[in-house]
Design an enzyme around this catalytic site. Structure first.
Site, PDB file in Angstrom:
ATOM      1  CG  ASP A  36      66.991 -29.244  -4.101  1.00  0.00           C
ATOM      2  OD1 ASP A  36      67.588 -30.196  -4.653  1.00  0.00           O
ATOM      3  OD2 ASP A  36      67.438 -28.083  -4.063  1.00  0.00           O
ATOM      4  CG  ASN A  89      72.217 -36.653  -3.496  1.00  0.00           C
ATOM      5  OD1 ASN A  89      73.223 -37.146  -4.010  1.00  0.00           O
ATOM      6  ND2 ASN A  89      71.483 -35.725  -4.092  1.00  0.00           N
ATOM      7  CE1 TYR A 155      81.865 -31.589  -3.190  1.00  0.00           C
ATOM      8  CE2 TYR A 155      83.620 -33.130  -3.747  1.00  0.00           C
ATOM      9  CZ  TYR A 155      82.281 -32.766  -3.789  1.00  0.00           C
ATOM     10  OH  TYR A 155      81.360 -33.585  -4.400  1.00  0.00           O
TER      11      TYR A 155
HETATM   12  N1  LIG Z   1      78.386 -34.509 -10.082  1.00  0.00           N
HETATM   13  C1  LIG Z   1      79.549 -34.938  -9.630  1.00  0.00           C
HETATM   14  O1  LIG Z   1      80.549 -35.007 -10.368  1.00  0.00           O
HETATM   15  C2  LIG Z   1      79.663 -35.421  -8.198  1.00  0.00           C
HETATM   16  C3  LIG Z   1      80.793 -36.191  -7.846  1.00  0.00           C
HETATM   17  C4  LIG Z   1      80.911 -36.636  -6.533  1.00  0.00           C
HETATM   18  C5  LIG Z   1      79.949 -36.331  -5.603  1.00  0.00           C
HETATM   19  N2  LIG Z   1      78.869 -35.571  -5.969  1.00  0.00           N
HETATM   20  C6  LIG Z   1      77.891 -35.275  -4.939  1.00  0.00           C
HETATM   21  O2  LIG Z   1      76.619 -35.671  -5.369  1.00  0.00           O
HETATM   22  C7  LIG Z   1      75.639 -34.933  -4.655  1.00  0.00           C
HETATM   23  C8  LIG Z   1      74.582 -34.452  -5.620  1.00  0.00           C
HETATM   24  O3  LIG Z   1      75.166 -33.482  -6.475  1.00  0.00           O
HETATM   25  P1  LIG Z   1      74.848 -33.408  -8.032  1.00  0.00           P
HETATM   26  O4  LIG Z   1      76.073 -33.823  -8.746  1.00  0.00           O
HETATM   27  O5  LIG Z   1      73.573 -34.086  -8.342  1.00  0.00           O
HETATM   28  O6  LIG Z   1      74.759 -31.817  -8.208  1.00  0.00           O
HETATM   29  P2  LIG Z   1      73.512 -30.849  -8.453  1.00  0.00           P
HETATM   30  O7  LIG Z   1      74.047 -29.492  -8.250  1.00  0.00           O
HETATM   31  O8  LIG Z   1      72.867 -31.180  -9.763  1.00  0.00           O
HETATM   32  O9  LIG Z   1      72.496 -31.228  -7.288  1.00  0.00           O
HETATM   33  C9  LIG Z   1      72.691 -30.827  -5.949  1.00  0.00           C
HETATM   34  C10 LIG Z   1      71.342 -30.464  -5.358  1.00  0.00           C
HETATM   35  O10 LIG Z   1      71.541 -30.133  -3.974  1.00  0.00           O
HETATM   36  C11 LIG Z   1      70.729 -28.999  -3.686  1.00  0.00           C
HETATM   37  N3  LIG Z   1      71.236 -28.258  -2.531  1.00  0.00           N
HETATM   38  C12 LIG Z   1      72.356 -27.491  -2.447  1.00  0.00           C
HETATM   39  N4  LIG Z   1      72.433 -26.935  -1.218  1.00  0.00           N
HETATM   40  C13 LIG Z   1      71.353 -27.355  -0.518  1.00  0.00           C
HETATM   41  C14 LIG Z   1      70.875 -27.110   0.788  1.00  0.00           C
HETATM   42  N5  LIG Z   1      71.511 -26.296   1.643  1.00  0.00           N
HETATM   43  N6  LIG Z   1      69.733 -27.710   1.187  1.00  0.00           N
HETATM   44  C15 LIG Z   1      69.057 -28.520   0.329  1.00  0.00           C
HETATM   45  N7  LIG Z   1      69.441 -28.770  -0.929  1.00  0.00           N
HETATM   46  C16 LIG Z   1      70.584 -28.200  -1.351  1.00  0.00           C
HETATM   47  C17 LIG Z   1      70.787 -28.150  -4.950  1.00  0.00           C
HETATM   48  O11 LIG Z   1      69.720 -27.206  -5.006  1.00  0.00           O
HETATM   49  C18 LIG Z   1      70.705 -29.216  -6.034  1.00  0.00           C
HETATM   50  O12 LIG Z   1      69.374 -29.480  -6.408  1.00  0.00           O
HETATM   51  C19 LIG Z   1      76.395 -33.840  -3.913  1.00  0.00           C
HETATM   52  O13 LIG Z   1      76.552 -34.205  -2.555  1.00  0.00           O
HETATM   53  C20 LIG Z   1      77.741 -33.810  -4.607  1.00  0.00           C
HETATM   54  O14 LIG Z   1      78.754 -33.324  -3.774  1.00  0.00           O
HETATM   55  C21 LIG Z   1      78.704 -35.127  -7.238  1.00  0.00           C
END
Ligand SMILES: NC(=O)c1ccc[n+]([C@@H]2O[C@H](COP(=O)([O-])OP(=O)(O)OC[C@H]3O[C@@H](n4cnc5c(N)ncnc54)[C@H](O)[C@@H]3O)[C@@H](O)[C@H]2O)c1
Length: 250
Positions: A36, A89, A155
């Protein structure tokens, strides 16, 4: 235990879906590298895994940087001896604006973190998975990779790209016994949806826009990732599994 003797990397493991996945993998016997950009979150996940006797390391990584992805994979294989599972992810959202108002730099940043990172994760993990005799890659797409939503140009495009990158890699590396799948979460209770949650007008609609009329939990998505990573999914590749409470059909 479903992942005994397996080594896994989970990007975005410092929060939300990635954190739940890293913990779930460790509980199932995997040795886990949490990657991360956020050291505080990454160290917290590491602590949670160690509390329950799991084996893990944290490596601060910016997933859009190829040198850092190479380093992530090198450190993982030198620490744990091999690599079997790569979970691409990490991801970000962007400001809710029309395409014409979306700054070009924001487009580039979203494409780099959400899509190029998945390409890099595949590019540098595959040679190690081949050395291991096969493995599994799971990429995080989104309901918004399968369905358009206004004010989500970058997105939408980045997550749709993940779906076909997944199919492409599945086709290219199936003969190497590497399965490549994606998940498409709907609205899940993590930091990424904070902006929506604070919108008093839209949140009641967004949070119930699926057949189950509720948002999902990170653990519910982690369960799907675990399934795709495990031998139970041995004949599944190139698929995008919706984990959205029926959001796609809504
Ligand atoms: N939560 C939702 O509703 C949802 C829906 C569809 C898809 N997603 C996808 O799920 C995945 C995880 O997201 P989440 O919901 O757990 O959100 P989150 O914000 O809780 O977690 C995302 C993590 O990615 C890390 N991150 C961001 N940029 C980064 C980089 N350049 N290098 C390394 N790490 C990085 C952040 O620090 C964070 O810990 C993402 O790809 C998001 O697009 C989430």
């Amino acid at each position: 235990m479903r992942l005994i003797n397996r080594v896994a990397i989970v990007t975005g493991g410092g929060s939300g879906i990635g954190r739940s996945t890293a913990i779930r993998f460790a509980n199932e016997g995997a040795k886990v590298t949490i990657a991360d950009i956020d050291s505080t979150g990454g160290e917290e996940t590491l602590g949670l895994i160690k509390e329950t006797g799991g084996e893990a390391i944290f490596i601060k990584t910016d997933v859009k940087d190829s040198n850092q992805i190479k380093e992530l994979i090198n450190i993982t294989t030198s620490t744990f001896g091999s690599l079997h599972i790569m979970v691409n992810n990490a991801g970000i959202g962007h400001s809710e604006v029309k395409s014409v108002d979306l700054p070009e730099e924001e487009w580039d940043r979203v494409m780099d973190i959400n899509l190029k990172s998945v390409f890099l994760g595949i590019k540098y993990a595959v040679p190690e998975l081949i050395k291991s005799g096969g493995g599994a890659i799971i990429n995080t797409s989104s309901l918004l990779g399968l369905k358009g939503k206004n004010y989500q140009a970058a997105y939408n495009a980045s997550k749709a790209g993940v779906v076909l990158l997944t199919q492409n890699a599945a086709l290219e590396y199936g003969k190497n016994k590497i399965r490549v799948n994606a998940i498409a979460p709907g609205v899940i209770d993590t930091k990424i949806i904070e902006g929506w949650r604070q919108d008093e007008r839209k949140w009641p609609i967004i949070s119930r826009a699926n057949a189950l009329r509720r948002i999902g939990t990170p653990d519910e998505v982690a369960n799907a990732i675990l399934f795709l990573a495990s031998d139970e999914a041995s004949f599944i590749t190139g698929a995008t599994l919706s984990v959205d409470g029926g959001g796609l059909t809504f």
